[in-house]
Design a protein around this motif. Structure first.
Motif, PDB file in Angstrom:
ATOM      1  N   PHE A   1       7.000   0.755 -13.591  1.00 49.04           N
ATOM      2  CA  PHE A   1       5.706   0.483 -14.219  1.00 49.04           C
ATOM      3  C   PHE A   1       4.578   1.243 -13.532  1.00 49.04           C
ATOM      4  CE2 PHE A   1       7.459  -3.698 -15.934  1.00 49.04           C
ATOM      5  CZ  PHE A   1       7.386  -3.280 -17.255  1.00 49.04           C
ATOM      6  N   ILE A   2       4.614   1.297 -12.209  1.00 48.65           N
ATOM      7  CA  ILE A   2       3.565   2.014 -11.469  1.00 48.65           C
ATOM      8  C   ILE A   2       3.579   3.494 -11.830  1.00 48.65           C
ATOM      9  CG2 ILE A   2       2.866   2.784  -9.164  1.00 48.65           C
ATOM     10  CD1 ILE A   2       3.816   0.023  -8.153  1.00 48.65           C
ATOM     11  N   MET A   3       4.759   4.090 -11.869  1.00 52.73           N
ATOM     12  CA  MET A   3       4.857   5.505 -12.230  1.00 52.73           C
ATOM     13  C   MET A   3       4.316   5.742 -13.631  1.00 52.73           C
ATOM     14  SD  MET A   3       8.598   6.456 -10.613  1.00 52.73           S
ATOM     15  CE  MET A   3       8.530   8.139 -11.233  1.00 52.73           C
ATOM     16  N   PHE A   4       4.670   4.859 -14.562  1.00 52.79           N
ATOM     17  CA  PHE A   4       4.206   5.017 -15.940  1.00 52.79           C
ATOM     18  C   PHE A   4       2.698   4.867 -16.040  1.00 52.79           C
ATOM     19  CE2 PHE A   4       3.155   2.812 -19.982  1.00 52.79           C
ATOM     20  CZ  PHE A   4       3.382   3.879 -20.848  1.00 52.79           C
ATOM     21  N   ASP A   5       2.139   3.850 -15.382  1.00 52.52           N
ATOM     22  CA  ASP A   5       0.695   3.614 -15.464  1.00 52.52           C
ATOM     23  C   ASP A   5      -0.098   4.751 -14.834  1.00 52.52           C
ATOM     24  OD1 ASP A   5       0.785   1.248 -16.890  1.00 52.52           O
ATOM     25  OD2 ASP A   5       0.979  -0.001 -15.108  1.00 52.52           O
ATOM     26  N   PHE A   6       0.388   5.302 -13.733  1.00 52.39           N
ATOM     27  CA  PHE A   6      -0.334   6.419 -13.117  1.00 52.39           C
ATOM     28  C   PHE A   6      -0.173   7.696 -13.930  1.00 52.39           C
ATOM     29  CE2 PHE A   6      -0.927   3.653  -9.566  1.00 52.39           C
ATOM     30  CZ  PHE A   6      -2.043   4.160  -8.898  1.00 52.39           C
ATOM     31  N   GLN A   7       0.935   7.841 -14.632  1.00 53.96           N
ATOM     32  CA  GLN A   7       1.045   8.980 -15.532  1.00 53.96           C
ATOM     33  C   GLN A   7       0.051   8.843 -16.682  1.00 53.96           C
ATOM     34  OE1 GLN A   7       4.439   9.804 -18.425  1.00 53.96           O
ATOM     35  NE2 GLN A   7       4.818  11.413 -16.915  1.00 53.96           N
ATOM     36  N   ARG A   8      -0.139   7.620 -17.168  1.00 52.57           N
ATOM     37  CA  ARG A   8      -1.132   7.394 -18.219  1.00 52.57           C
ATOM     38  C   ARG A   8      -2.524   7.775 -17.745  1.00 52.57           C
ATOM     39  NH1 ARG A   8      -1.414   1.842 -21.026  1.00 52.57           N
ATOM     40  NH2 ARG A   8      -1.119   0.980 -18.937  1.00 52.57           N
TER      41      ARG A   8
ATOM     42  N   ILE B   1      -2.724  -1.625 -13.633  1.00 52.18           N
ATOM     43  CA  ILE B   1      -2.405  -1.196 -12.271  1.00 52.18           C
ATOM     44  C   ILE B   1      -2.604  -2.341 -11.283  1.00 52.18           C
ATOM     45  CG2 ILE B   1      -3.142   0.339 -10.392  1.00 52.18           C
ATOM     46  CD1 ILE B   1      -3.718   2.450 -12.555  1.00 52.18           C
ATOM     47  N   PHE B   2      -3.661  -3.135 -11.493  1.00 49.42           N
ATOM     48  CA  PHE B   2      -3.885  -4.282 -10.618  1.00 49.42           C
ATOM     49  C   PHE B   2      -2.716  -5.262 -10.692  1.00 49.42           C
ATOM     50  CE2 PHE B   2      -5.276  -8.724 -10.295  1.00 49.42           C
ATOM     51  CZ  PHE B   2      -5.703  -8.739  -8.983  1.00 49.42           C
ATOM     52  N   LEU B   3      -2.206  -5.523 -11.893  1.00 50.35           N
ATOM     53  CA  LEU B   3      -1.055  -6.417 -12.040  1.00 50.35           C
ATOM     54  C   LEU B   3       0.185  -5.826 -11.371  1.00 50.35           C
ATOM     55  CD1 LEU B   3      -1.360  -7.830 -15.667  1.00 50.35           C
ATOM     56  CD2 LEU B   3      -1.416  -9.120 -13.524  1.00 50.35           C
ATOM     57  N   ASP B   4       0.357  -4.514 -11.479  1.00 53.08           N
ATOM     58  CA  ASP B   4       1.467  -3.867 -10.774  1.00 53.08           C
ATOM     59  C   ASP B   4       1.378  -4.131  -9.275  1.00 53.08           C
ATOM     60  OD1 ASP B   4       2.311  -2.793 -13.179  1.00 53.08           O
ATOM     61  OD2 ASP B   4       1.384  -0.831 -12.831  1.00 53.08           O
ATOM     62  N   ILE B   5       0.189  -3.909  -8.725  1.00 53.29           N
ATOM     63  CA  ILE B   5      -0.017  -4.080  -7.283  1.00 53.29           C
ATOM     64  C   ILE B   5       0.216  -5.524  -6.864  1.00 53.29           C
ATOM     65  CG2 ILE B   5      -1.740  -3.959  -5.435  1.00 53.29           C
ATOM     66  CD1 ILE B   5      -3.035  -1.638  -7.005  1.00 53.29           C
ATOM     67  N   LEU B   6      -0.319  -6.453  -7.650  1.00 55.43           N
ATOM     68  CA  LEU B   6      -0.180  -7.867  -7.311  1.00 55.43           C
ATOM     69  C   LEU B   6       1.281  -8.299  -7.319  1.00 55.43           C
ATOM     70  CD1 LEU B   6      -1.367 -10.653  -6.724  1.00 55.43           C
ATOM     71  CD2 LEU B   6      -1.718 -10.961  -9.188  1.00 55.43           C
TER      72      LEU B   6
ATOM     73  N   ALA C   1       0.831  -1.208   0.000  1.00 53.76           N
ATOM     74  CA  ALA C   1       0.000   0.000   0.000  1.00 53.76           C
ATOM     75  C   ALA C   1       0.867   1.261   0.000  1.00 53.76           C
ATOM     76  CB  ALA C   1      -0.924  -0.013   1.212  1.00 53.76           C
ATOM     77  N   LEU C   2       1.886   1.292   0.843  1.00 53.10           N
ATOM     78  CA  LEU C   2       2.773   2.459   0.909  1.00 53.10           C
ATOM     79  C   LEU C   2       3.577   2.611  -0.377  1.00 53.10           C
ATOM     80  CD1 LEU C   2       4.084   2.106   4.580  1.00 53.10           C
ATOM     81  CD2 LEU C   2       2.398   3.747   3.717  1.00 53.10           C
ATOM     82  N   PHE C   3       4.060   1.503  -0.903  1.00 53.17           N
ATOM     83  CA  PHE C   3       4.882   1.500  -2.116  1.00 53.17           C
ATOM     84  C   PHE C   3       4.081   2.037  -3.307  1.00 53.17           C
ATOM     85  CE2 PHE C   3       6.893  -0.417  -5.810  1.00 53.17           C
ATOM     86  CZ  PHE C   3       8.247  -0.375  -5.522  1.00 53.17           C
ATOM     87  N   VAL C   4       2.886   1.516  -3.497  1.00 56.27           N
ATOM     88  CA  VAL C   4       2.057   1.929  -4.632  1.00 56.27           C
ATOM     89  C   VAL C   4       1.620   3.381  -4.481  1.00 56.27           C
ATOM     90  CG1 VAL C   4      -0.125   1.522  -5.844  1.00 56.27           C
ATOM     91  CG2 VAL C   4       1.279  -0.420  -5.120  1.00 56.27           C
ATOM     92  N   ALA C   5       1.268   3.785  -3.260  1.00 60.17           N
ATOM     93  CA  ALA C   5       0.856   5.169  -3.037  1.00 60.17           C
ATOM     94  C   ALA C   5       1.991   6.138  -3.355  1.00 60.17           C
ATOM     95  CB  ALA C   5       0.397   5.349  -1.591  1.00 60.17           C
TER      96      ALA C   5
END
Length: 219
Positions: free
Chosen positions: A175-182, A199-204, A114-118
């Motif tokens: 990947f998370i940074m790129f997907d949230f920029q998208r 994003i779900f795959l990133d989190i998983l 949770a902290l990492f993705v946020a």
């Protein structure tokens, strides 16, 4: 004057569009995560072979989404939800293993995820620099990581599992940074289910990498 009030300024329209896409995408992520949890519960006592078949079916659903996204939003959303459920069944044996051997690792991995993705999601959403090049680098780095994982099966490398997990976290941070920029840059509301799946795959994946790290640290 009447036309000035009839049409909002372009900047406001873009911001409203971005908020709508963000809300829809994260809503899909939340529902997919809930179905993942349901799938993990339903699959907790199923044979490993069934989990493997669920894994194949989940990626078949993910591939099918690429073809339905422009044709039927309802079908794409249904495939996304099925993907989440099937992925839960596929990962169930792994979660059961950790729950029976080191349940604390599950809670630690969940909190860290949770902290990492946020953190990296916020960084990607806020940055103005185009992260497309970073996404390409992360893709090839992921391919190299998969090769490294195969090597670890046959070669005993000191701290190999920890190295593998840390490298995986670095890659998926990108990947998370790129997907949230998208999420901020995209103007296509119909892309929300695909963005949610990504994003779900990133989190998983981040969660599974943290599981390996915390499990290794408890030995």
């Amino acid at each position: 004057m009447g036309e000035a009030y009839a049409y909002p300024p372009a900047g406001i329209a873009v911001r409203d569009h971005s908020r709508t896409l963000f809300a829809q995408t994260m809503g899909y992520v939340a529902v997919t995560t809930g179905l993942f949890a349901m799938g993990a519960y339903l699959g907790r006592n199923l044979p490993v072979g069934v989990a493997f078949l669920a894994y194949l079916a989940s990626f078949a659903a993910l591939i099918a989404m690429q073809f339905t996204v422009r044709r039927s939003r309802q079908t794409t959303v249904a495939l996304l939800l099925g993907f989440g459920l099937l992925m839960g069944v596929a990962v169930a044996p792994t979660l059961v293993y950790y729950a029976s051997t080191d349940p604390q690792a599950l809670w630690q991995a969940g909190g860290a995820t949770a902290l990492f993705v946020a953190a990296f999601g916020a960084a990607g959403y806020a940055t103005r620099r185009d992260l497309s090049a970073l996404a390409r680098i992360c893709f090839w780095a992921l391919v190299a990581l998969l090769v490294f994982g195969i090597v670890l099966i046959f070669v005993n490398i000191p701290y190999g599992s920890l190295i593998y997990s840390v490298l995986g976290l670095v890659i998926f941070a990108g990947f998370i940074m790129f997907d949230f920029q998208r999420l901020r840059r995209s103007k296509d509301i119909d892309a929300a289910p695909l963005l949610a799946a990504s994003i779900f795959l990133d989190i998983l994946n981040v969660f599974l990498f943290f599981l390996r790290i915390f499990r290794g640290g408890s030995r």
